[in-house]
Design a protein around this motif. Sequence first.
Motif, PDB file in Angstrom:
ATOM      1  N   TRP A   1       0.423  -1.178   0.171  1.00  0.00           N
ATOM      2  CA  TRP A   1      -0.506   0.264  -0.241  1.00  0.00           C
ATOM      3  C   TRP A   1       1.344   1.260   0.063  1.00  0.00           C
ATOM      4  N   PHE A   2       1.895   1.294   0.876  1.00  0.00           N
ATOM      5  CA  PHE A   2       3.009   2.934   1.077  1.00  0.00           C
ATOM      6  C   PHE A   2       3.490   2.793  -0.312  1.00  0.00           C
ATOM      7  N   SER A   3       4.204   1.391  -1.043  1.00  0.00           N
ATOM      8  CA  SER A   3       4.342   1.844  -2.216  1.00  0.00           C
ATOM      9  C   SER A   3       3.602   2.345  -3.202  1.00  0.00           C
ATOM     10  N   PHE A   4       2.637   2.699  -3.097  1.00  0.00           N
ATOM     11  CA  PHE A   4       1.892   3.181  -4.425  1.00  0.00           C
ATOM     12  C   PHE A   4       1.828   4.996  -4.242  1.00  0.00           C
ATOM     13  N   PHE A   5       2.485   5.204  -2.927  1.00  0.00           N
ATOM     14  CA  PHE A   5       2.823   6.774  -2.413  1.00  0.00           C
ATOM     15  C   PHE A   5       4.196   7.091  -1.799  1.00  0.00           C
ATOM     16  N   ASN A   6       5.518   5.710  -2.783  1.00  0.00           N
ATOM     17  CA  ASN A   6       6.232   6.383  -2.795  1.00  0.00           C
ATOM     18  C   ASN A   6       7.036   6.163  -1.839  1.00  0.00           C
ATOM     19  N   ILE A   7       6.907   5.428  -0.529  1.00  0.00           N
ATOM     20  CA  ILE A   7       6.780   5.490   1.001  1.00  0.00           C
ATOM     21  C   ILE A   7       7.782   3.458   0.880  1.00  0.00           C
ATOM     22  N   ASN A   8       8.728   3.661   1.740  1.00  0.00           N
ATOM     23  CA  ASN A   8       9.432   2.461   1.420  1.00  0.00           C
ATOM     24  C   ASN A   8       9.007   2.133   3.409  1.00  0.00           C
ATOM     25  N   LEU A   9       8.469   0.808   3.309  1.00  0.00           N
ATOM     26  CA  LEU A   9       8.053   0.569   4.992  1.00  0.00           C
ATOM     27  C   LEU A   9       9.420   0.209   6.185  1.00  0.00           C
ATOM     28  N   GLU A  10       9.829  -0.032   5.197  1.00  0.00           N
ATOM     29  CA  GLU A  10      11.196  -0.706   5.363  1.00  0.00           C
ATOM     30  C   GLU A  10      12.452   0.753   6.338  1.00  0.00           C
ATOM     31  N   THR A  11      11.854   2.121   6.015  1.00  0.00           N
ATOM     32  CA  THR A  11      12.401   3.111   6.390  1.00  0.00           C
ATOM     33  C   THR A  11      12.276   3.307   7.810  1.00  0.00           C
ATOM     34  N   ARG A  12      11.582   2.343   8.205  1.00  0.00           N
ATOM     35  CA  ARG A  12      11.200   2.333   9.640  1.00  0.00           C
ATOM     36  C   ARG A  12      12.123   2.504  10.506  1.00  0.00           C
ATOM     37  N   SER A  13      12.846   2.621  11.625  1.00  0.00           N
ATOM     38  CA  SER A  13      13.717   2.411  12.174  1.00  0.00           C
ATOM     39  C   SER A  13      13.050   1.762  13.732  1.00  0.00           C
ATOM     40  N   ARG A  14      14.258   1.121  13.906  1.00  0.00           N
ATOM     41  CA  ARG A  14      14.142  -0.077  15.518  1.00  0.00           C
ATOM     42  C   ARG A  14      12.908   1.089  16.645  1.00  0.00           C
ATOM     43  N   ASP A  15      13.616   1.795  15.977  1.00  0.00           N
ATOM     44  CA  ASP A  15      12.691   2.964  17.457  1.00  0.00           C
ATOM     45  C   ASP A  15      11.234   3.288  17.489  1.00  0.00           C
ATOM     46  N   ASP A  16      10.809   3.402  15.910  1.00  0.00           N
ATOM     47  CA  ASP A  16       9.583   2.999  15.872  1.00  0.00           C
ATOM     48  C   ASP A  16       8.968   2.120  16.762  1.00  0.00           C
TER      49      ASP A  16
END
Length: 306
Positions: free
Chosen positions: A199-214
């Motif tokens: 879903w996020f890829s449709f808005f050019n957002i990479n979910l893998e950029t979440r940090s471990r602190d999120d």
Amino acid sequence: MAAAKYLSFTRAAEALCVTQAAISRQIRELEAHLEVELFRRIGRSVELTEAGTIFYDAAYLSFVNIAQAAERIQSTKSGKPALTICCSPAFSGLWLSRRLPDFFADNPDIDINVVTTGNFLQMEPGVHPDVFINKVTDPREGYHSTPLFYDLIYPVCTPAFLQENPAIASLEGLRDTVLLNLSPYGRAQVAEHVDWSVWFSFFNINLETRSRDDKHLFNANDYNMLIQMVLNNQGVSLGWHHLVSPLVEQGLLVRPVAQEVVFREKRHYLTYPESKVNNEVFCRFRDWMLGCMDDERISVPALERE
């Protein structure tokens, strides 16, 4: 049956309220009578042999046939025709259960049986539904499919969760919050799976950029569970419009962002045997179902159903 189902003599004994010794004795007597080993003992656990699997499948089918015969007898006794509908647990719990009361009110002379499964490609032995509601694009042999609606997907959470986490009003803030994710494991895939990453890829957002602190990402293959967790203020889930729109309309859920993804090619179908085309009971259910679809924002136009 119980020992084969649980692959444990102990659990079988607990389910049947007998001793483990009684289960073991009955299995030994059956194996002696058949002159073949049905279970392979591995330490404290057991597994079915090839002969055991054959015997279990036959016994299971017999019980299913008995149950279906009992249903037919009861249906005949009541004088009511019955229709068996097969759909996913999510569709049953979030769509069908909300609307069936209206069908029953208009059709008090029809009984409905519902069978839920996540695997439409391989039904249990002896199960022969009159209607399938699923994403199988190619009808089974001897079946016909009518398109119902397509997928419209957007994030949902409770008003309280949004108030406590105002940052989720943006896609970046949404990415970093508690996400409740629908996983593909244990679910029969007959169409591309859509999760938060897709879903996020449709808005050019990479979910893998979440940090471990999120905040954490929770995965489950039970959509009903995810929605219940959302209602309990546990995070944000993707919402399939046809399943969550009543909850949004009631104010129980809200859309923290306006973005949505539309999959017009991902259609849900009403599939039924060609032998039912002129069946009055089926036709009444089909017409009711299509009437419900005409009220849906995401329904397939009537002209495309032909």
